[in-house]
Design a protein around this motif. Sequence first.
Motif, PDB file in Angstrom:
ATOM      1  N   GLU A   1      16.307   1.493  -1.700  1.00  0.00           N
ATOM      2  CA  GLU A   1      15.359   2.549  -2.061  1.00  0.00           C
ATOM      3  C   GLU A   1      15.087   3.442  -0.861  1.00  0.00           C
ATOM      4  O   GLU A   1      15.019   4.672  -0.984  1.00  0.00           O
ATOM      5  CB  GLU A   1      14.054   1.903  -2.507  1.00  0.00           C
ATOM      6  CG  GLU A   1      13.447   2.541  -3.732  1.00  0.00           C
ATOM      7  CD  GLU A   1      12.177   1.836  -4.175  1.00  0.00           C
ATOM      8  OE1 GLU A   1      12.196   0.603  -4.311  1.00  0.00           O
ATOM      9  OE2 GLU A   1      11.183   2.545  -4.381  1.00  0.00           O
TER      10      GLU A   1
ATOM     11  N   SER B   1       7.787   3.109  10.394  1.00  0.00           N
ATOM     12  CA  SER B   1       7.017   2.280   9.459  1.00  0.00           C
ATOM     13  C   SER B   1       6.459   3.129   8.317  1.00  0.00           C
ATOM     14  O   SER B   1       5.642   2.666   7.538  1.00  0.00           O
ATOM     15  CB  SER B   1       5.858   1.596  10.196  1.00  0.00           C
ATOM     16  OG  SER B   1       4.941   2.574  10.633  1.00  0.00           O
ATOM     17  N   LEU B   2       6.912   4.338   8.198  1.00  0.00           N
ATOM     18  CA  LEU B   2       6.474   5.219   7.108  1.00  0.00           C
ATOM     19  C   LEU B   2       6.841   4.597   5.775  1.00  0.00           C
ATOM     20  O   LEU B   2       7.947   4.057   5.625  1.00  0.00           O
ATOM     21  CB  LEU B   2       7.213   6.562   7.239  1.00  0.00           C
ATOM     22  CG  LEU B   2       6.359   7.816   7.133  1.00  0.00           C
ATOM     23  CD1 LEU B   2       5.403   7.866   8.299  1.00  0.00           C
ATOM     24  CD2 LEU B   2       7.232   9.056   7.120  1.00  0.00           C
ATOM     25  N   GLN B   3       5.931   4.692   4.836  1.00  0.00           N
ATOM     26  CA  GLN B   3       6.233   4.138   3.528  1.00  0.00           C
ATOM     27  C   GLN B   3       7.397   4.901   2.881  1.00  0.00           C
ATOM     28  O   GLN B   3       7.503   6.116   3.013  1.00  0.00           O
ATOM     29  CB  GLN B   3       5.001   4.237   2.606  1.00  0.00           C
ATOM     30  CG  GLN B   3       3.782   3.492   3.120  1.00  0.00           C
ATOM     31  CD  GLN B   3       2.812   4.389   3.864  1.00  0.00           C
ATOM     32  OE1 GLN B   3       3.203   5.423   4.414  1.00  0.00           O
ATOM     33  NE2 GLN B   3       1.549   4.009   3.880  1.00  0.00           N
TER      34      GLN B   3
ATOM     35  N   ALA C   1       7.889   5.588  -0.152  1.00  0.00           N
ATOM     36  CA  ALA C   1       7.407   6.571  -1.128  1.00  0.00           C
ATOM     37  C   ALA C   1       6.973   7.851  -0.431  1.00  0.00           C
ATOM     38  O   ALA C   1       7.133   8.949  -0.968  1.00  0.00           O
ATOM     39  CB  ALA C   1       6.239   5.996  -1.923  1.00  0.00           C
ATOM     40  N   LYS C   2       6.458   7.735   0.773  1.00  0.00           N
ATOM     41  CA  LYS C   2       6.033   8.922   1.520  1.00  0.00           C
ATOM     42  C   LYS C   2       7.253   9.738   1.936  1.00  0.00           C
ATOM     43  O   LYS C   2       7.233  10.969   1.879  1.00  0.00           O
ATOM     44  CB  LYS C   2       5.223   8.500   2.748  1.00  0.00           C
ATOM     45  CG  LYS C   2       4.472   9.647   3.400  1.00  0.00           C
ATOM     46  CD  LYS C   2       3.669   9.179   4.589  1.00  0.00           C
ATOM     47  CE  LYS C   2       2.379   8.542   4.176  1.00  0.00           C
ATOM     48  NZ  LYS C   2       1.527   8.188   5.310  1.00  0.00           N
TER      49      LYS C   2
ATOM     50  N   LEU D   1       8.302  11.546  -1.065  1.00  0.00           N
ATOM     51  CA  LEU D   1       7.407  12.684  -1.327  1.00  0.00           C
ATOM     52  C   LEU D   1       7.711  13.843  -0.377  1.00  0.00           C
ATOM     53  O   LEU D   1       7.705  15.008  -0.781  1.00  0.00           O
ATOM     54  CB  LEU D   1       5.944  12.277  -1.154  1.00  0.00           C
ATOM     55  CG  LEU D   1       5.299  11.546  -2.329  1.00  0.00           C
ATOM     56  CD1 LEU D   1       3.884  11.142  -1.987  1.00  0.00           C
ATOM     57  CD2 LEU D   1       5.302  12.406  -3.577  1.00  0.00           C
TER      58      LEU D   1
ATOM     59  N   VAL E   1       2.404  17.130   3.335  1.00  0.00           N
ATOM     60  CA  VAL E   1       3.084  15.897   2.932  1.00  0.00           C
ATOM     61  C   VAL E   1       2.111  14.728   2.934  1.00  0.00           C
ATOM     62  O   VAL E   1       2.292  13.773   2.199  1.00  0.00           O
ATOM     63  CB  VAL E   1       4.281  15.627   3.877  1.00  0.00           C
ATOM     64  CG1 VAL E   1       4.896  14.281   3.588  1.00  0.00           C
ATOM     65  CG2 VAL E   1       5.320  16.715   3.714  1.00  0.00           C
TER      66      VAL E   1
ATOM     67  N   THR F   1      -0.508  10.799   8.059  1.00  0.00           N
ATOM     68  CA  THR F   1      -1.752  10.417   8.728  1.00  0.00           C
ATOM     69  C   THR F   1      -1.551  10.547  10.235  1.00  0.00           C
ATOM     70  O   THR F   1      -0.420  10.758  10.702  1.00  0.00           O
ATOM     71  CB  THR F   1      -2.105   8.972   8.395  1.00  0.00           C
ATOM     72  OG1 THR F   1      -1.059   8.127   8.901  1.00  0.00           O
ATOM     73  CG2 THR F   1      -2.240   8.765   6.895  1.00  0.00           C
TER      74      THR F   1
ATOM     75  N   GLU G   1      -1.624   8.166  12.261  1.00  0.00           N
ATOM     76  CA  GLU G   1      -0.712   7.074  12.661  1.00  0.00           C
ATOM     77  C   GLU G   1       0.731   7.538  12.537  1.00  0.00           C
ATOM     78  O   GLU G   1       1.582   7.243  13.392  1.00  0.00           O
ATOM     79  CB  GLU G   1      -0.840   5.890  11.708  1.00  0.00           C
ATOM     80  CG  GLU G   1      -2.105   5.117  11.758  1.00  0.00           C
ATOM     81  CD  GLU G   1      -2.183   4.175  10.557  1.00  0.00           C
ATOM     82  OE1 GLU G   1      -2.090   2.968  10.766  1.00  0.00           O
ATOM     83  OE2 GLU G   1      -2.321   4.674   9.422  1.00  0.00           O
ATOM     84  N   ASP G   2       1.029   8.212  11.435  1.00  0.00           N
ATOM     85  CA  ASP G   2       2.391   8.693  11.206  1.00  0.00           C
ATOM     86  C   ASP G   2       2.777   9.697  12.275  1.00  0.00           C
ATOM     87  O   ASP G   2       3.889   9.669  12.818  1.00  0.00           O
ATOM     88  CB  ASP G   2       2.502   9.373   9.834  1.00  0.00           C
ATOM     89  CG  ASP G   2       2.193   8.429   8.689  1.00  0.00           C
ATOM     90  OD1 ASP G   2       1.712   8.915   7.640  1.00  0.00           O
ATOM     91  OD2 ASP G   2       2.413   7.224   8.846  1.00  0.00           O
TER      92      ASP G   2
ATOM     93  N   GLU H   1       3.458   8.007  15.579  1.00  0.00           N
ATOM     94  CA  GLU H   1       4.720   7.262  15.598  1.00  0.00           C
ATOM     95  C   GLU H   1       5.912   8.217  15.584  1.00  0.00           C
ATOM     96  O   GLU H   1       6.834   8.104  16.396  1.00  0.00           O
ATOM     97  CB  GLU H   1       4.767   6.343  14.389  1.00  0.00           C
ATOM     98  CG  GLU H   1       5.975   5.429  14.393  1.00  0.00           C
ATOM     99  CD  GLU H   1       6.076   4.591  13.136  1.00  0.00           C
ATOM    100  OE1 GLU H   1       5.114   4.580  12.342  1.00  0.00           O
ATOM    101  OE2 GLU H   1       7.123   3.971  12.953  1.00  0.00           O
TER     102      GLU H   1
ATOM    103  N   GLN I   1      -7.374  18.441  12.815  1.00  0.00           N
ATOM    104  CA  GLN I   1      -7.829  18.362  11.429  1.00  0.00           C
ATOM    105  C   GLN I   1      -9.337  18.580  11.349  1.00  0.00           C
ATOM    106  O   GLN I   1      -9.830  19.155  10.386  1.00  0.00           O
ATOM    107  CB  GLN I   1      -7.505  16.974  10.835  1.00  0.00           C
ATOM    108  CG  GLN I   1      -6.023  16.707  10.636  1.00  0.00           C
ATOM    109  CD  GLN I   1      -5.422  17.615   9.590  1.00  0.00           C
ATOM    110  OE1 GLN I   1      -5.795  17.598   8.433  1.00  0.00           O
ATOM    111  NE2 GLN I   1      -4.481  18.437  10.002  1.00  0.00           N
ATOM    112  N   THR I   2     -10.048  18.126  12.377  1.00  0.00           N
ATOM    113  CA  THR I   2     -11.500  18.223  12.334  1.00  0.00           C
ATOM    114  C   THR I   2     -11.991  19.611  12.704  1.00  0.00           C
ATOM    115  O   THR I   2     -12.817  20.189  11.996  1.00  0.00           O
ATOM    116  CB  THR I   2     -12.133  17.199  13.291  1.00  0.00           C
ATOM    117  OG1 THR I   2     -11.672  15.909  12.953  1.00  0.00           O
ATOM    118  CG2 THR I   2     -13.640  17.252  13.225  1.00  0.00           C
TER     119      THR I   2
END
Lengths: 614, 809
Positions: free
Chosen positions: A53, A109-111, A113-114, A117, A148, A151, A153-154, A157, A242-243
Motif C-alpha cells: 500500500e 514515519s508519515l502515514q 494515507a497521508k 492524500l 495536505v 503536522t 512533526e511531519d 522529520e 501557523q500561530t
Amino acid sequence: MKLCHDERRYPRSCEGLRRLFAVLLVLALVLTTAFTLAACNDDKGQGVSPEQERTEAVGLFERNVLAAFNEKWLPDMTDDEIAKLDAPGDHVEAQLWTDVIVGILYDSSLQTAKIRLAAEFVASEDGKRLLLDARVNADAVMELIAEVGFTSEDVSELGFAALRAVADRTDDVYTALVERLNKIKNKVESAGFNNIGEAVERAERIKESLKGEETIAQTVAALDEAEEGIKLLFGFAYDFEQTVGTGSSGSGLASILQSISTGGSGALSGISDADAFVWLSGVVEGIARFGDEMTEEKAASVKRALASVRECFDGFAQPLEIVRDLTEWLGYAESAVGEIGLMTDYLTAMAVPLYDKDEKGEYTYDLVCKLKSLAAEKDNALSEVNMLLLLSEAAYSFMNEVSAAQLKAEFERIAAEGDRQKNMLLYFFVLMLSVYGGEQVEYSSDVTAMIVALLGEWSDVLFENAWREYVLAPDEVSESRLRRMSGSVLNMVELLNKALTENGEEPVEITVGADGDANGEYTEEWRAELARIADECMKRASSFAGAPLPSVAVDVISEKLDEAYADMGELAALGDMGYITDAASEDAEKVRELAENNAAVKMMVLILGVLFSH
Amino acid sequence: MTLWLALKNLKAKPLRTLASVLAISVCVAMFFCMFSFESAVYEYVFAVETADQGDSDIMIAAKSGGNRIISVAPLREVEGVEKVAATVSLYALAERGDEPGEYVRLRGFEDGDVEALRAVELAEGELPVKSDDVIVSRAAAEHFGWRTGGVITVRKLTSVGGTVNFYIKGIAENTGYFLSDSPYTVLGNASAMSSVMISGTTVYNEVYVTVSEGADISEVRERIAAMQEYRDHTVSECVDLDHISTRARNLAAPVTIAGAAVALLCLVGVALVFTSGTRDRRAYAAKLALVGATKKRLLGMFFVESAAICVVGAAIGMGLAVGIFALMLRIVLSSTLSFSVNAGLLVAAAAVGGAVAFGASLYPLARVFRASARENLVGAPDKGRLGAVLTSLLAAVTLVTLLIENLVPGGKGALSAVNLVLVIACAAAAAPRLVRLTGRVMTKTNAPSVVATGYSAARERRASGSAQILAVGMSVSMLLFTAWSLTTSVFSGLTAEFERMVLVTNVASDVDENEFTALDGVDKAELMVWRQVSVSSPEMDAATFNLLGSSGALELADFAYLTPREDVIAALAEGKAVLDESVRELYGVDVGDTVTLDIDGQIGELEVGGIVRHELFNGSYVIVSAEALADAFGLSPDTVVVIASSDAADTAEMIRAHFADRNYYTVPALEAYEWDTKSLENVFDLIAALAFMLTALAFAVALANVFAGRAYASVTRSTLLGAGLSKNALLGAETLEHTVSAACAFIFALPASALAAMCLIHALRMFGLYFGFMYNAVAAVAAGLVVAAVYALIPVLFGFRRGYGMRRS
C-alpha cells in the motif's frame, strides 16, 4: 414425519432412510457453517500488505508530481520514451529529484494515507498550482504543507531528511543526470537534442560548483549530530508560522484573536476573558517550553551543523530556488539559534502583563480584554492608539524584568562574537534608530561605515544570486548581470580603498576585474577571489573608524537604552489605562505623545517592526 | 437397595424424569437470573456511566454561560490531587463521501496518552504514535467502513472552516471508552484535536482528577471549585451512584419480575409433573408395601428419587443458568458485554431451586401415605374435603391480602408480589373444582359423548390436572402478554412524543432561539437546562431526576394536569418545582412540600408547586423555570430543544449544516436516548419472548399431562368403543373434555390475570417504578383464547382418532 408406516415390515429400508436423513442433515449443517464462516470472513483490504500500500501511495505521488510539471511526464520512462519528449533533460532532472523526495517519503514515519492524500492533492488544480509555485516561493511551500495537513512533526522529520538529502545526494543526482542524458543523447532529435545538451552542460557546471566529498561528508555528519535540534527548530518555526503568520498558510494571530473577540464566529467565538487568558498563556508557555528544550548544547550542535551546511553550499549554484531560500533562511537561523533561550526569555518578559493580579491575588485579565477589543476594533485611529498603548505596556513590562545593564551586556556579547549576520543586524538597528528617532541624521564616519557594511552585504547577496544564475544558465543576460554585480562589489571596495588611503592605511588589494579572470572567463576561482576581496573589505570597514564597528554600534545602542530606561517612569501610568474608546481623549493624546517622544516606546515599535517585517 | 429402587423407578419413566429435570433446571436458571440480574445490570450501567472517566474521582468541564477551556497547570499543585488527565472533547462532522456527514466525538488526550484514564483493548493495529493518529471502535469502523490505515476527515469548527484529517492507527473492541460509543468516539492526541477548534496551542475542556489515597473527594472538589481558574467551570464528582442505581433498577425490574414469573411457573410445573405421577406412585407404593416395604423405606425411596431428580436438575440448571443469564444480558444490554458469574449466587440458586423443587415433589407423597395400600393399588380417588377446604382458605386469604394491599396505606409493594402468587394459586386451585362440577352436571345430560365427557371430567385426574396447569399457564401468559402490549404501547406513545424532538447541546446560554425557529423545518425552539439532578425530600431518599429547566417544557409533551394548568404555570413563574404524579404516589410528596435539588454540588430547596402526569423518564423528571435555576443555582440554559415540523433526523441534519462552525451537538431526542430506549425495547422484547415461551411451556406441560393421562384411560376408551360409542363420538367426547378444561381454566385465568396485573403494577413500586393501573383486556382475552382453542383441539390436531381401537386391559 413418518417415513415408514410399518417398521416391523420394512426394518431395513427404515433404517436406511434414517441414515440418509442423518447424512443430509450433517451435510446441510457443514455447508451452512462453511457459508457462514465465509460470509463472516472480511477479506476487504487484507489482500494488500501495508508495504504494498505504501509503495502504491508513493508511486502515485511520484506520478502526480511529474504530471503536474508536464502532463506527458511519467515515472520510469524508457530511454526511447524520454528521447521523444520536448524537454528530456528537464524530465530526467525532475525524475531524479522526485525519486529523492519519494524515497524520503517512503522511509519516513508519515502515514501511508497521508502520502496518498498528498498525492491526490498534487493532482488537483490547486495542488498543481501550488507545486509549481513552490519551486520558487516559500509561502507556497507553507501553503502546500498546510493544505495536505502536515503536522509540525511531519515538517520536522521531512525538513531534516530533505536537508540531509540535498547535502548528501546532490552530487549523485547530477552525476546520474549526466550519465543518463549522455546515454539517450543519440536518440534525440532537434529541440530535444538541444535541451539535453544544455542540461548536461548545466549539470556539469553545478557539479563543479559543489564542494569536495570530504566537505560533504563532514556536513552530513554534522547534520546527523544536530538532528534533534534541527528538527526542534523546524517544528517550532512551523508552529510559530501557523500561530502568528499572516500568510494564507497560517490562521494568523489576528484572525484567531478576531474569532475569540465579541462578534466573531467559530467554536470559540465570544469566549470569556478567562478562556482567552488560558489560550494566550498556552501560547506563551509554548514559546517558553521551546526555549527550555533548545538547551545550550543542542543550540551549539545546531549552529555547528548549520555552519557546516553554509560552508558546504557556499558558492554552490543551487538549481532549486526553494532550496536556495531554505539555505538562506538557515543562514539566519545559524545566527539566531544561539539566542533562542534569550529571545524566549525576553518574549515571556513582555508577556508579564498577561498575568497581572489584583489585591486579592486574582487575575485581572486586563491585557486579554484589551487584546480582544483591539481585535474587534473597526476604527483605525482607535486601533492605532490602543496598539501603541499595548506596545508601551509591553515595553514597560520588559524593562521591569530586564535591566539596562543586562541588555547592554547582551549586546556587547553579540558584538564580540563576530557573527556577520548579527553584526548586520546591529548596524541596521542603529541606522533605524537614527532614522526613526526623527533627529538630524549625522552621517559620521561610524554611520558611514555601517552603511557601507550593509550595502556591501547587500551587494554580496546580489552578487551570489547573479553568480548562481550564471552557472545555471550562462547566457548574455546572466553574464551581463554578473558583470554588473561584480562591478558593484568592486566599486564598494574602491570607495573603501579611497577612504583607507586618505587615512593613511593600506588599501584592499583588488586582484580580479568585473570582466572575469585573466582569460575573460567567469570561473569558480574568480568568484572565490572576488568573495575574499569583499570579505576583507567588510573586515577593514569595521576598523575604519578606529574601533571595531560592532562595538561602535553597541555604544550607540547603549546610549539609546539609557535614554529609554531614564524615561521608564512615563510608562508606569499606562498600565492603569483601560481600553481607549475615544481617539480624541486625553489618554489617547498622552499615548501618542509617548510614542513620539519616549525612547523605550520607539525602540519597542522598531524591534517589533523588524521582527515581524516578513 | 433403596437407592437402586429409586433409580430403577426413574429409569422406568424417562419422559417424566426428563420433564422434571428440565423444569427444575429452568427454575434454577431463573432463580439465578433473578438473584444476579440487577447486580449485573448495575455493573454494566456503572461501566457505561464511567466509560469516559475510568477511575477518576472528579471531573472539570465546560459550563454553559461559564468558561469553555480549562487551565491545567494549577490543578497539579492542589493538595490531595494525585493525577490529572487533561482532555479535549469535541463534536465534529465526519465526512462520508457523497453521503451527509455524521457526528463523531473527538476525544484528545494530553500528549496522546489515550490510556490515561483506562486501558484500551485493541482488536487490531496499534495505539496512536503521531499527533494525528487515532483509534476508533470496532462498531464505528463497521458503521463508517473505516479500517486501520484509513483516514477520517472532520470539518473544522473555526470561522475560516476547512477540514482536518486523522489517521486510524488502531481499532479497539467496544469496551472501556467505547462501551456505549454513542456518538462514535475517536480517540487521539489533544494537540491535533484542538486544531479542529483553534490553532496555536493545545486546549482542554474536560479534565479528570484522581484524588490521592486517603483524601476526601468532596473536600478536594470544593477546593478546586473555589479556585479562580475553575470557579466558572463545572466541578463535579465523576460517579453518581444514585443515578446509576436508578438506571439499573429501571432496566432490571421488569426482567426480574418476568423471571420470577417463569421461575414460579417452573416450580408449579415441577409440582404438577410429580402430581401427574401420583397414581403410579400409589400403585408402586402399594406393591412394595405388599411385599413388605415399610413406610420408612418407602419414604426413603421416594425421597431419594426426588432428591436425585432435584440434584441433577439443579446441576444442569447451574450450567443452563450461565447460558440463559448471558443471553438475557446480551439481549437487554449489549452484544459485546462480558460478565462474570457469581459462584455463590449460582450455588444459592441451585440450592433454593433444588430445595423448593424437592418440596414441591413431596406434595403428591402426602396423598400416597394418606391412603391405604389397597386404595393406592386400585387408585381410589380421594373423597376427602381437604382440597375444598384448602381452596376456600386460599381464596379467603387472598381476598384479605388484596383488601389490605389496596385499602391500607403502604400496603402496596412486597405484599403485592405475594398477592401476585396467591391470585394465580387461587385460579390454579379453583379451576379443577369447576371442571369436576361441570363434569357432574354433564353426566346428567342425554348425549352419550357428553355423559362420557362428564364422567371423565368428574372422576379422571387428567382433565382437572390439565385445567390446573392451564389456569396457571394462561394467567401468567395473559399477564405477560398484557404487560408486553401495555408497556410497548406506552413506550410507543412516549417515543411518538419524542419523535419530532431534536436536542442541541453545547449552546451558549444567551443563544437566540429565533436563530433556530427561523430555519425551515423547525416549529418550536426552547432554550432550557436539560440535565440530571439529584432530588430528595424528607419523604424521599435522593434519586436522580431529569431536570427540564424552562417553563416552556410544558409545551414539549402532552402532560396531564393533576394540578390545574394555570396553577402550574403560576407556580413555575414563582420559582416553584413541578413533579410527576409517581412521586406523590410512591413517596407522598405533594404540592406545598419542599424538595432539595443537588446540581453538581450546588444545593437548593424549592417548593413543589404542581403535579402533572406523563410517562417521560418513567416519571423521574422535575420542571423548574430557567429564572429559578439561575437565581437558586446560578445555572444557565445549555440546550435548545427543537420541535421539528417533520422528520427529526432531517431537521437535525439541517441544523448541523447551518451551525457547522460551532461546537454544537445536534441529535434527535430518540437517538440521544438510544441506549435507554433500545434497552427498554430489548426488555419488552424479552418479556414478549418470555410470554411466548411461557405459553409454550405451559402448553407443553399440559400436553404432557394429557398424554400421560391418556395412557391410563385407554381401557376406558376401549370399553366405550366396545359399548357402541363411535370413534367420532369418542373423539367428540375427548374434544369436549379438553374444551371443558380449557374453558374452566379461562374463566378463572382471565380475572386472575387482571388482578395479577394490578399486583404486578403495585409490586413495581418496590423498584421505585410507578404506573397507573392499566389492563389490556383484548390482549389478555386473545392470548387466553388462543391457548384454550389450541388445547381444545388437541384430540383433532394429534389424530387421537387414529389410535382408537380395542385394547385389552
